[in-house]
Design a protein around this motif. Structure first.
Motif, PDB file in Angstrom:
ATOM      1  N   ALA A  22       1.275  -1.188   0.128  1.00  0.00           N
ATOM      2  CA  ALA A  22       0.341   0.239  -0.445  1.00  0.00           C
ATOM      3  C   ALA A  22       1.329   0.840  -0.262  1.00  0.00           C
ATOM      4  O   ALA A  22       0.402   2.498  -0.448  1.00  0.00           O
ATOM      5  CB  ALA A  22      -0.803  -0.283   1.079  1.00  0.00           C
ATOM      6  N   ILE A  23       2.137   1.382   0.847  1.00  0.00           N
ATOM      7  CA  ILE A  23       2.815   2.424   1.256  1.00  0.00           C
ATOM      8  C   ILE A  23       3.432   2.640  -0.999  1.00  0.00           C
ATOM      9  O   ILE A  23       4.229   4.156  -0.803  1.00  0.00           O
ATOM     10  CB  ILE A  23       4.243   1.837   2.013  1.00  0.00           C
ATOM     11  N   ASP A  24       3.907   1.135  -1.499  1.00  0.00           N
ATOM     12  CA  ASP A  24       4.315   1.239  -2.352  1.00  0.00           C
ATOM     13  C   ASP A  24       3.425   2.953  -3.800  1.00  0.00           C
ATOM     14  O   ASP A  24       3.502   3.094  -4.354  1.00  0.00           O
ATOM     15  CB  ASP A  24       4.835   0.036  -3.345  1.00  0.00           C
ATOM     16  N   ARG A  25       1.823   2.017  -3.444  1.00  0.00           N
ATOM     17  CA  ARG A  25       0.754   2.751  -4.476  1.00  0.00           C
ATOM     18  C   ARG A  25       0.662   4.586  -4.150  1.00  0.00           C
ATOM     19  O   ARG A  25      -0.654   4.724  -4.720  1.00  0.00           O
ATOM     20  CB  ARG A  25      -0.224   1.866  -4.653  1.00  0.00           C
ATOM     21  N   GLY A  26       0.580   4.121  -3.553  1.00  0.00           N
ATOM     22  CA  GLY A  26       0.998   5.577  -2.153  1.00  0.00           C
ATOM     23  C   GLY A  26      -0.518   5.474  -1.119  1.00  0.00           C
ATOM     24  O   GLY A  26      -1.365   6.798  -0.991  1.00  0.00           O
ATOM     25  N   ASP A  27      -1.174   4.793  -0.491  1.00  0.00           N
ATOM     26  CA  ASP A  27      -2.253   4.358  -0.440  1.00  0.00           C
ATOM     27  C   ASP A  27      -1.370   4.550   0.800  1.00  0.00           C
ATOM     28  O   ASP A  27      -1.797   3.782   1.772  1.00  0.00           O
ATOM     29  CB  ASP A  27      -3.147   3.217  -0.815  1.00  0.00           C
ATOM     30  N   TYR A  28      -1.325   5.576   2.212  1.00  0.00           N
ATOM     31  CA  TYR A  28      -0.838   4.980   2.600  1.00  0.00           C
ATOM     32  C   TYR A  28      -1.729   4.843   4.448  1.00  0.00           C
ATOM     33  O   TYR A  28      -1.518   4.400   5.267  1.00  0.00           O
ATOM     34  CB  TYR A  28      -0.157   6.663   3.573  1.00  0.00           C
ATOM     35  N   HIS A  29      -2.632   5.268   4.080  1.00  0.00           N
ATOM     36  CA  HIS A  29      -4.185   5.325   5.127  1.00  0.00           C
ATOM     37  C   HIS A  29      -4.170   4.136   5.726  1.00  0.00           C
ATOM     38  O   HIS A  29      -4.339   3.784   6.877  1.00  0.00           O
ATOM     39  CB  HIS A  29      -5.010   6.761   5.099  1.00  0.00           C
ATOM     40  N   HIS A  30      -4.167   3.343   4.131  1.00  0.00           N
ATOM     41  CA  HIS A  30      -4.800   1.999   4.352  1.00  0.00           C
ATOM     42  C   HIS A  30      -3.480   0.833   4.496  1.00  0.00           C
ATOM     43  O   HIS A  30      -3.559  -0.327   5.345  1.00  0.00           O
ATOM     44  CB  HIS A  30      -4.987   1.302   2.701  1.00  0.00           C
ATOM     45  N   ALA A  31      -2.193   1.841   4.088  1.00  0.00           N
ATOM     46  CA  ALA A  31      -1.314   1.005   4.912  1.00  0.00           C
ATOM     47  C   ALA A  31      -0.583   1.105   6.546  1.00  0.00           C
ATOM     48  O   ALA A  31      -1.017   0.143   7.224  1.00  0.00           O
ATOM     49  CB  ALA A  31       0.051   1.302   4.067  1.00  0.00           C
ATOM     50  N   ILE A  32      -1.441   2.015   7.338  1.00  0.00           N
ATOM     51  CA  ILE A  32      -1.139   1.842   8.282  1.00  0.00           C
ATOM     52  C   ILE A  32      -2.739   1.756   9.209  1.00  0.00           C
ATOM     53  O   ILE A  32      -2.092   0.439   9.839  1.00  0.00           O
ATOM     54  CB  ILE A  32      -1.757   3.869   8.451  1.00  0.00           C
ATOM     55  N   GLU A  33      -3.200   0.982   8.410  1.00  0.00           N
ATOM     56  CA  GLU A  33      -4.546  -0.264   9.056  1.00  0.00           C
ATOM     57  C   GLU A  33      -4.121  -1.249   8.639  1.00  0.00           C
ATOM     58  O   GLU A  33      -4.427  -1.845   9.717  1.00  0.00           O
ATOM     59  CB  GLU A  33      -5.777   0.088   8.068  1.00  0.00           C
ATOM     60  N   HIS A  34      -3.157  -1.582   7.954  1.00  0.00           N
ATOM     61  CA  HIS A  34      -2.418  -2.998   8.216  1.00  0.00           C
ATOM     62  C   HIS A  34      -1.688  -3.143   9.442  1.00  0.00           C
ATOM     63  O   HIS A  34      -1.480  -4.180   9.970  1.00  0.00           O
ATOM     64  CB  HIS A  34      -1.758  -3.418   6.616  1.00  0.00           C
ATOM     65  N   PHE A  35      -0.335  -1.662   9.147  1.00  0.00           N
ATOM     66  CA  PHE A  35       0.274  -2.191  10.250  1.00  0.00           C
ATOM     67  C   PHE A  35      -0.283  -2.061  11.743  1.00  0.00           C
ATOM     68  O   PHE A  35       0.084  -2.620  12.591  1.00  0.00           O
ATOM     69  CB  PHE A  35       1.208  -1.545   9.752  1.00  0.00           C
ATOM     70  N   ASN A  36      -1.903  -1.405  11.815  1.00  0.00           N
ATOM     71  CA  ASN A  36      -2.389  -1.351  13.210  1.00  0.00           C
ATOM     72  C   ASN A  36      -2.374  -3.097  13.306  1.00  0.00           C
ATOM     73  O   ASN A  36      -2.720  -2.803  14.651  1.00  0.00           O
ATOM     74  CB  ASN A  36      -3.668  -0.766  13.284  1.00  0.00           C
ATOM     75  N   GLN A  37      -3.076  -3.494  12.547  1.00  0.00           N
ATOM     76  CA  GLN A  37      -3.703  -4.736  12.780  1.00  0.00           C
ATOM     77  C   GLN A  37      -2.539  -5.535  12.859  1.00  0.00           C
ATOM     78  O   GLN A  37      -2.573  -6.888  13.721  1.00  0.00           O
ATOM     79  CB  GLN A  37      -4.284  -5.690  11.534  1.00  0.00           C
ATOM     80  N   ALA A  38      -1.601  -5.789  12.270  1.00  0.00           N
ATOM     81  CA  ALA A  38       0.150  -6.901  12.706  1.00  0.00           C
ATOM     82  C   ALA A  38       0.332  -6.133  14.326  1.00  0.00           C
ATOM     83  O   ALA A  38       1.083  -7.355  14.646  1.00  0.00           O
ATOM     84  CB  ALA A  38       1.203  -6.420  11.137  1.00  0.00           C
TER      85      ALA A  38
END
Length: 220
Positions: free
Chosen positions: A111-127
């Protein structure tokens, strides 16, 4: 030096599989013939080819216990060993949680690679919810926060990463970037220097140190 495995035999066995680019075959071979401790021991071998192949092998089968030995190879006199050791370290960091947590971190990184930083953070929060001591989840979240210009939050995640993984040169460098953006140049230099103490081959970080030192009037 007693390694428990012949370096020439190790290289001879692994090289044909590498040449075929047979990743699954290589993984099966490594797991069936050598322990992680035996492969780590090869990092101390005088044979440069053995050190290279060992570092590459640890990118596939290495675990957290291999990290101190791999970190030492970041200062190996051979630049290819440096690169392979760094790659292995990152691979081990990325699989440092449970299977599900690892998947969230990988999805977040994409998600970071495609510039979708907010969704990236959601994934990291889940991890992090799944594995609160998963250092790379915090580091990747720090990257996303940095890209959103949330520098103070990114610094907090960098600090948590380092608390969990003191050799995390990426987190030290990331914290330096945040301080630099906030105008705290001396703090940025200090963080960059900590990163370089662990991984001296970070060319861009070394250049950043030189630039910032010139800006704050400190001799290089």
């Amino acid at each position: 030096m007693q390694l428990g495995v012949d370096p020439c035999e190790f290289v001879s066995a692994v090289t044909p599989v590498l040449e075929r680019k047979d990743l699954s075959g290589l993984l099966a071979l490594l797991k069936s013939r050598w322990t992680g401790e035996q492969i780590v021991a090869l990092l101390r071998c005088p044979d440069c080819d053995a050190r290279k192949v060992a570092a590459l092998a640890l990118s596939l089968v290495g675990c957290r216990h291999c990290l101190p030995a791999l970190a030492r190879q970041l200062k190996d006199p051979d630049p290819v060993v440096n690169q392979l050791a760094e790659h292995a370290i990152w691979m081990i960091w990325f699989r440092g949680g449970s299977e599900e947590a690892n998947q969230h971190v990988c999805r977040g990184a994409r998600a970071i690679d495609r510039g979708d930083y907010h969704h990236a953070i959601e994934h990291f929060n889940q991890a992090i919810l799944l594995c609160p001591d998963f250092s790379e989840a915090y580091n990747q979240r720090a990257i996303a926060e940095y890209l959103l210009e949330r520098y103070e939050q990114s610094i907090l995640d960098c600090k948590k990463t380092i608390e969990l993984m003191p050799i995390h040169f990426g987190a030290w460098a990331g914290m330096g970037h945040c301080h630099a953006h906030k105008g705290r140049l001396a703090e940025a230099v200090e963080c960059y220097q900590r990163a370089l103490q662990i991984n001296p081959h970070m060319t861009q970080i070394r250049q950043a140190v030189e630039e910032l030192r010139s800006r704050i009037g400190v001799d290089v």
